[in-house]
Design a protein around this motif. Structure first.
Motif, PDB file in Angstrom:
ATOM      1  N   GLN A 181      10.759   6.174   2.413  1.00 21.84           N
ATOM      2  CA  GLN A 181      12.218   5.972   2.433  1.00 21.84           C
ATOM      3  C   GLN A 181      12.833   6.233   1.066  1.00 21.84           C
ATOM      4  N   THR A 182      12.206   5.699   0.040  1.00 23.45           N
ATOM      5  CA  THR A 182      12.727   5.866  -1.315  1.00 23.45           C
ATOM      6  C   THR A 182      12.707   7.341  -1.709  1.00 23.45           C
ATOM      7  N   LYS A 183      11.642   8.035  -1.324  1.00 21.53           N
ATOM      8  CA  LYS A 183      11.537   9.461  -1.631  1.00 21.53           C
ATOM      9  C   LYS A 183      12.636  10.234  -0.896  1.00 21.53           C
ATOM     10  N   GLN A 184      12.887   9.855   0.338  1.00 20.82           N
ATOM     11  CA  GLN A 184      13.919  10.517   1.142  1.00 20.82           C
ATOM     12  C   GLN A 184      15.309  10.333   0.530  1.00 20.82           C
ATOM     13  N   PHE A 185      15.579   9.138  -0.002  1.00 23.60           N
ATOM     14  CA  PHE A 185      16.893   8.869  -0.590  1.00 23.60           C
ATOM     15  C   PHE A 185      17.036   9.434  -1.996  1.00 23.60           C
ATOM     16  N   GLY A 186      15.916   9.792  -2.618  1.00 22.59           N
ATOM     17  CA  GLY A 186      15.973  10.412  -3.940  1.00 22.59           C
ATOM     18  C   GLY A 186      16.312   9.450  -5.071  1.00 22.59           C
ATOM     19  N   GLN A 187      16.019   8.167  -4.888  1.00 28.14           N
ATOM     20  CA  GLN A 187      16.332   7.176  -5.918  1.00 28.14           C
ATOM     21  C   GLN A 187      15.510   7.426  -7.179  1.00 28.14           C
ATOM     22  N   ARG A 188      16.171   7.275  -8.345  1.00 26.45           N
ATOM     23  CA  ARG A 188      15.520   7.490  -9.640  1.00 26.45           C
ATOM     24  C   ARG A 188      15.661   6.240 -10.504  1.00 26.45           C
ATOM     25  N   TRP A 228       9.948   6.419  -6.275  1.00 25.13           N
ATOM     26  CA  TRP A 228       8.828   6.294  -5.344  1.00 25.13           C
ATOM     27  C   TRP A 228       7.485   6.316  -6.081  1.00 25.13           C
ATOM     28  N   ILE A 229       7.449   6.908  -7.268  1.00 22.06           N
ATOM     29  CA  ILE A 229       6.214   6.922  -8.057  1.00 22.06           C
ATOM     30  C   ILE A 229       5.843   5.500  -8.466  1.00 22.06           C
ATOM     31  N   VAL A 230       6.842   4.718  -8.823  1.00 19.53           N
ATOM     32  CA  VAL A 230       6.604   3.318  -9.181  1.00 19.53           C
ATOM     33  C   VAL A 230       6.156   2.545  -7.942  1.00 19.53           C
ATOM     34  N   GLN A 231       6.862   2.758  -6.830  1.00 22.86           N
ATOM     35  CA  GLN A 231       6.555   2.015  -5.609  1.00 22.86           C
ATOM     36  C   GLN A 231       5.221   2.417  -4.994  1.00 22.86           C
ATOM     37  N   LEU A 232       4.703   3.569  -5.361  1.00 18.28           N
ATOM     38  CA  LEU A 232       3.422   4.019  -4.844  1.00 18.28           C
ATOM     39  C   LEU A 232       2.298   3.048  -5.224  1.00 18.28           C
ATOM     40  N   ALA A 233       2.530   2.234  -6.245  1.00 16.76           N
ATOM     41  CA  ALA A 233       1.550   1.226  -6.641  1.00 16.76           C
ATOM     42  C   ALA A 233       1.255   0.258  -5.495  1.00 16.76           C
ATOM     43  N   ILE A 234       2.237   0.002  -4.639  1.00 16.20           N
ATOM     44  CA  ILE A 234       2.055  -0.960  -3.545  1.00 16.20           C
ATOM     45  C   ILE A 234       1.014  -0.455  -2.538  1.00 16.20           C
ATOM     46  N   PRO A 235       1.208   0.713  -1.923  1.00 12.13           N
ATOM     47  CA  PRO A 235       0.192   1.132  -0.954  1.00 12.13           C
ATOM     48  C   PRO A 235      -1.154   1.492  -1.591  1.00 12.13           C
ATOM     49  N   VAL A 236      -1.136   2.028  -2.802  1.00 12.55           N
ATOM     50  CA  VAL A 236      -2.402   2.370  -3.457  1.00 12.55           C
ATOM     51  C   VAL A 236      -3.192   1.095  -3.764  1.00 12.55           C
ATOM     52  N   GLY A 237      -2.535   0.137  -4.396  1.00  6.41           N
ATOM     53  CA  GLY A 237      -3.212  -1.120  -4.730  1.00  6.41           C
ATOM     54  C   GLY A 237      -3.640  -1.896  -3.496  1.00  6.41           C
ATOM     55  N   ALA A 238      -2.768  -1.982  -2.500  1.00  3.47           N
ATOM     56  CA  ALA A 238      -3.107  -2.705  -1.274  1.00  3.47           C
ATOM     57  C   ALA A 238      -4.238  -2.004  -0.520  1.00  3.47           C
ATOM     58  N   GLY A 239      -4.226  -0.683  -0.517  1.00  2.00           N
ATOM     59  CA  GLY A 239      -5.312   0.062   0.122  1.00  2.00           C
ATOM     60  C   GLY A 239      -6.644  -0.176  -0.572  1.00  2.00           C
ATOM     61  N   LEU A 240      -6.614  -0.176  -1.902  1.00  3.05           N
ATOM     62  CA  LEU A 240      -7.842  -0.460  -2.649  1.00  3.05           C
ATOM     63  C   LEU A 240      -8.316  -1.894  -2.408  1.00  3.05           C
ATOM     64  N   MET A 241      -7.373  -2.844  -2.365  1.00  3.98           N
ATOM     65  CA  MET A 241      -7.763  -4.228  -2.075  1.00  3.98           C
ATOM     66  C   MET A 241      -8.352  -4.342  -0.672  1.00  3.98           C
ATOM     67  N   ALA A 242      -7.768  -3.645   0.304  1.00  6.59           N
ATOM     68  CA  ALA A 242      -8.307  -3.664   1.669  1.00  6.59           C
ATOM     69  C   ALA A 242      -9.745  -3.139   1.666  1.00  6.59           C
ATOM     70  N   LEU A 243      -9.973  -2.056   0.927  1.00  7.54           N
ATOM     71  CA  LEU A 243     -11.317  -1.499   0.825  1.00  7.54           C
ATOM     72  C   LEU A 243     -12.280  -2.512   0.214  1.00  7.54           C
ATOM     73  N   ARG A 244     -11.863  -3.151  -0.858  1.00  4.57           N
ATOM     74  CA  ARG A 244     -12.731  -4.130  -1.538  1.00  4.57           C
ATOM     75  C   ARG A 244     -12.996  -5.355  -0.657  1.00  4.57           C
ATOM     76  N   PHE A 245     -11.963  -5.842   0.037  1.00  4.29           N
ATOM     77  CA  PHE A 245     -12.172  -6.964   0.956  1.00  4.29           C
ATOM     78  C   PHE A 245     -13.087  -6.542   2.106  1.00  4.29           C
ATOM     79  N   ALA A 246     -12.948  -5.309   2.579  1.00  3.53           N
ATOM     80  CA  ALA A 246     -13.805  -4.812   3.655  1.00  3.53           C
ATOM     81  C   ALA A 246     -15.265  -4.733   3.185  1.00  3.53           C
ATOM     82  N   GLN A 247     -15.473  -4.326   1.939  1.00  2.00           N
ATOM     83  CA  GLN A 247     -16.830  -4.297   1.384  1.00  2.00           C
ATOM     84  C   GLN A 247     -17.439  -5.697   1.381  1.00  2.00           C
ATOM     85  N   ARG A 248     -16.665  -6.670   0.905  1.00  2.00           N
ATOM     86  CA  ARG A 248     -17.152  -8.047   0.863  1.00  2.00           C
ATOM     87  C   ARG A 248     -17.387  -8.588   2.266  1.00  2.00           C
ATOM     88  N   LEU A 249     -16.496  -8.242   3.203  1.00  2.00           N
ATOM     89  CA  LEU A 249     -16.648  -8.682   4.589  1.00  2.00           C
ATOM     90  C   LEU A 249     -17.931  -8.111   5.195  1.00  2.00           C
TER      91      LEU A 249
END
Length: 167
Positions: free
Chosen positions: A113-120, A129-150
């Motif tokens: 959405q942020t990329k579509q609106f062109g917010q800077r 959106w480059i700043v906000q990309l931290a959310i899915p990247v970090g959450a995806g990595l955490m999901a992977l790490r929790f899955a490893q532990r699980l």
């Protein structure tokens, strides 16, 4: 193959975090010196460091998960017999993976959405959106790490260590 991937990913996370910490410290130091001694400063410094910290928090969450140093309430866990402890750990692991995956998915939607609106950003004028990309990247990595532990918990090979911070 998976162990090699894990080692490479772990190393990349560590290098990324160290790089963020070093550059944030250096930029803030230069900015303070410039303001104090030369009565000027780097206009973009505070914004850049703020965004570095956002990335640091999300990637740091993955590192904390990998090392087993996320905050947790263990009082109830220790009051249970061993089989119930294992079951509770598995349930918590499933919930953590599910939460992180949901956060990654909704984070991707936010980025799109942020990329579509062109917010800077205000000072540096970088796409936000480059700043906000931290959310899915970090959450995806955490999901992977929790899955490893699980996986290790289900297999019965997960080792809890008082020295997890050293791993």
């Amino acid at each position: 193959m998976l162990e090699r991937f894990d080692r490479v990913l772990s190393r990349a996370e560590d290098v990324f975090i160290v790089t963020l910490l070093v550059t944030a410290s250096a930029i803030l130091f230069v900015n303070v010196v410039a303001r104090y001694f030369f009565n000027t400063g780097l206009v973009w410094a505070e914004e850049f460091v703020r965004y570095e910290i956002v990335w640091l928090v999300f990637i740091g969450g993955s590192v904390a998960t990998r090392k087993g140093i996320h905050i947790g309430v263990e009082m109830v866990l220790h009051m249970l017999p061993a089989p119930a402890q294992r079951l509770l750990n598995i349930c918590v692991g499933v919930a953590c993976v599910a939460f992180c995956l949901a956060l990654a998915i909704y984070g991707l939607e936010l980025v799109a959405q942020t990329k579509q609106f062109g917010q800077r950003s205000s000072a540096m004028q970088i796409p936000f959106w480059i700043v906000q990309l931290a959310i899915p990247v970090g959450a995806g990595l955490m999901a992977l790490r929790f899955a490893q532990r699980l996986y290790l918990e289900i297999a019965g090979t997960y080792r809890r260590s008082e020295t997890a911070i050293l791993n």
